[in-house]
Enzyme design. Sequence first.
Site, PDB file in Angstrom:
ATOM      1  N   ASP A  96       5.608   1.785  12.068  1.00 10.94           N
ATOM      2  CA  ASP A  96       6.051   0.567  11.403  1.00 10.94           C
ATOM      3  C   ASP A  96       7.495   0.797  10.952  1.00 10.94           C
ATOM      4  OD1 ASP A  96       5.859  -1.957  10.198  1.00 10.94           O
ATOM      5  OD2 ASP A  96       5.322  -1.067   8.279  1.00 10.94           O
TER       6      ASP A  96
ATOM      7  N   THR B 255       9.232  -0.976   7.787  1.00 12.92           N
ATOM      8  CA  THR B 255       9.371  -0.971   6.336  1.00 12.92           C
ATOM      9  C   THR B 255       8.428   0.058   5.695  1.00 12.92           C
ATOM     10  OG1 THR B 255       9.948  -3.306   6.395  1.00 12.92           O
ATOM     11  CG2 THR B 255       9.337  -2.377   4.261  1.00 12.92           C
TER      12      THR B 255
ATOM     13  N   ASP C 212       2.111   1.840   6.501  1.00 11.25           N
ATOM     14  CA  ASP C 212       1.880   1.965   5.060  1.00 11.25           C
ATOM     15  C   ASP C 212       1.368   0.696   4.408  1.00 11.25           C
ATOM     16  OD1 ASP C 212       4.177   0.393   5.193  1.00 11.25           O
ATOM     17  OD2 ASP C 212       4.978   1.222   3.330  1.00 11.25           O
TER      18      ASP C 212
END
Length: 832
Positions: free
Chosen positions: A518, A520, A718
């Site tokens: 990912d 961010t 996350d």
Amino acid sequence: MKKEYTVSGMTCTGCQSHVQQALQDLAGVQHVTVDLANKKAAIEMEDEVPFQELQAALQDSKYKIHEGEYKEELAPLPAIRKKKDNKKGTFYCPMHCEGEKTYDQAGDCPVCGMDLVEEASNSTAKDTQYTCPMHPEVIKDEPGSCPKCGMDLVPKDVDESAEDKTYHKLLKKFWISCVFTIPIFLIAMSDMIPNNPVLDLLPMKVWNWIQFGLSLPVVFYATWMFFERAYRSIVTWHLNMFTLVGIGSGVAWFFSLVGLLIPDVFPAQFKTESGAVHMYFEAATVILTLVLLGQLLEARAHSKTNSAVKELLKLAPNKAIIIKDGEEREIAIDEIQVGDMLRVKPGDKIPVDGVITEGKSTIDESMISGEPIPVDKAVDDKVSSGTINGKESFVMKAEKVGSDTLLSQIIDMVNSASRSKAPIQQLADKISSYFVPVVIGISVLTFIAWMIFGPEPRLVYAFVNAIAVLIIACPCALGLATPMSVMVGVGKGAELGVLIKNAEALQKMNQIDTLIIDKTGTVTEGKPSVEQVFGSESFSDKEIIQIVASVNQQSEHPLAEATVRYAKDQGVKTAAIDGFESVTGMGVKATLDGKKVWVGNDKLMETEAIDCPEALLAKATEQQAKGKTVPFVAVDGLLVGFVVIADAIKSTSKQAIADLQALGMEVIMMTGDNQHTAKAVADELHLDGYHADCLPQDKQDKVKELQAAGKIVAMAGDGINDAPALALADIGIAMGTGTDVAIQSAAITLVKGDLHGIVKAKHLSQAVMSNIKQNLFFALGYNTLGVPIAAGVLYPVFGVLLSPMIAAVAMSFSSVSVIGNALRLRTKRVGK
């Protein structure tokens, strides 16, 4: 077609294998998967196999198959030898005979007979009190000197761990065994001295009775547990190392007893010149003493395998300073409640997880993150239990206490992973299931071969070599090969800030060839901040940020939080909204002052058919090309502005990605951000590929696509939107700085939330798998060479025979060598 059934009666992996094989052998069955933990059997069939045939396949065993759900009444386990101290705690078999099953008391494993090992507990340590060795009535809460005699106070009632008690108990028995075995050995070996001076004192028949008397404490006290374990293994048909030791040494001792009581039943081959039967009391007692020595060394080695957890436990402080009604006082750690305000002084350990509300400091987080450099912390920064404060004092608010703290979760995860089985252990389990019967068969064949082809006295040669075969074989080393490496490897990972959920993940990480990440919070810092606000002619910048912050105040997304924080810093007040709705992967929408408002990415604008002026789009595209994230703002179907948000790329990301690529991994970024921003980040990091404007389903679909192409895929993320892909990937890797949902969905968690942790995980997996293969080679190679030598294959050419006592030495040290090799992982350098 595929159907699922419930299977009762299974208690261990041996049961699991038996059920799976029995069902797999049925005509029409294509594949069977048996889940031991949930007592389920999933059967793939060409056409449905009649249920009666499935029942018939297991009818001659203790296992039963049931349609639908079935609540099994658990039968009592075979008797477990209870330790006299009845130590309470959590105990498990180091060979994982029954998977992750644990016991609440010390004892022997009912399957393999090994001493159960105590799991390091993360329960809060009790306050230690101190007393004077000369004046026990003096009791203090802190160390110091006795007020009566001045002596240093010592800890009172120090609780000894179960494994230390086991070690000291075995040590006591070992010395008792040595005291009685050494005289027996010297008497038996006196035949090698010319003119045997021992016979000048007493005749051999008397010495034989003395040997018998000396052997009784060894057999019936110091090593009697081996015979108990051997008997239990035969009764339950879980044959193991103690089966072989019990049979071999038991036969030697009983043979000697019969020869002592009724010597006339033996042929002349077994008798000495004096007419007495040759005794094997020394062989039996020396073998048992050496096996006891092996168990002693194993007990000591076991205490080191979970040393990582013990070091983590030491991090937990016993006390904390609470601030209540303006006063500070010391309380026990288990009295802290969520919301309490705590004072952390310089050098103190942080008592629970929380957030700093006043002051600042540097925190040493190396014990849970694996990173040696202290981290600067200020107001609103989170701190974790067990980390160490630097030189400044601060006030914190307790957010997670007890078992909810990061430290407690790490300890629980490490303990759970240490008990899990790696797929590679299936090989050792399969070999072990046939091992003991094969060895007993070889022993019988050895006896027959020496009886037929051996030199005189044939019976003696046959007897001694058959016992040597039984004694030298060591299935224990084979059983310990995998779990010892897993236990040490998982502990090592915890020290490095890499938390591994189970042994399967540790093994599979070595095979990963594709990594999806990912953006961010994974590649970037995950701490976005607003840089600029652009409004249209009809909406000012201030109005745009007010709209964005008002709508986002109900969202938990990091970008939303950044806009709310920016509005607060600018003194912009948020307004009340109605009809808030989150659109997964796109943004949010709500009603503000009677107007319909949208805040989100360009995909949201497209989906909602928002009218987008070219001038605003051009400005937004310019910012996106610089790697910025741009949430758009629309009111009543018209794009009226946008916000420019920057989220810095982590300083370690570029090097970590280069290291992963050097390890043969293809790194692909999938982000919900726009095409321009994604390309800018991908170009800077030299990624192998990227995909922009991704919804959670897109990430999940990409994982499926890569897996269908034969790739072994890891997914690192996350956020909540990453959870589905994390769960589907071969290995899900969660950033410890992310959400609880992501962490729960992942097989590996990186405490620091740094991509370099994946490099460490890859290196650790390689090291553990290499160590396991070494252990399996040692165990298999040892038995492959040892058993034939003990059987006497070298005798015809070299005249070499292996004494049962030498075989016992080799057998005892085989398991210790496997554990010792596993312990090397503790000092291995992993990653950079």
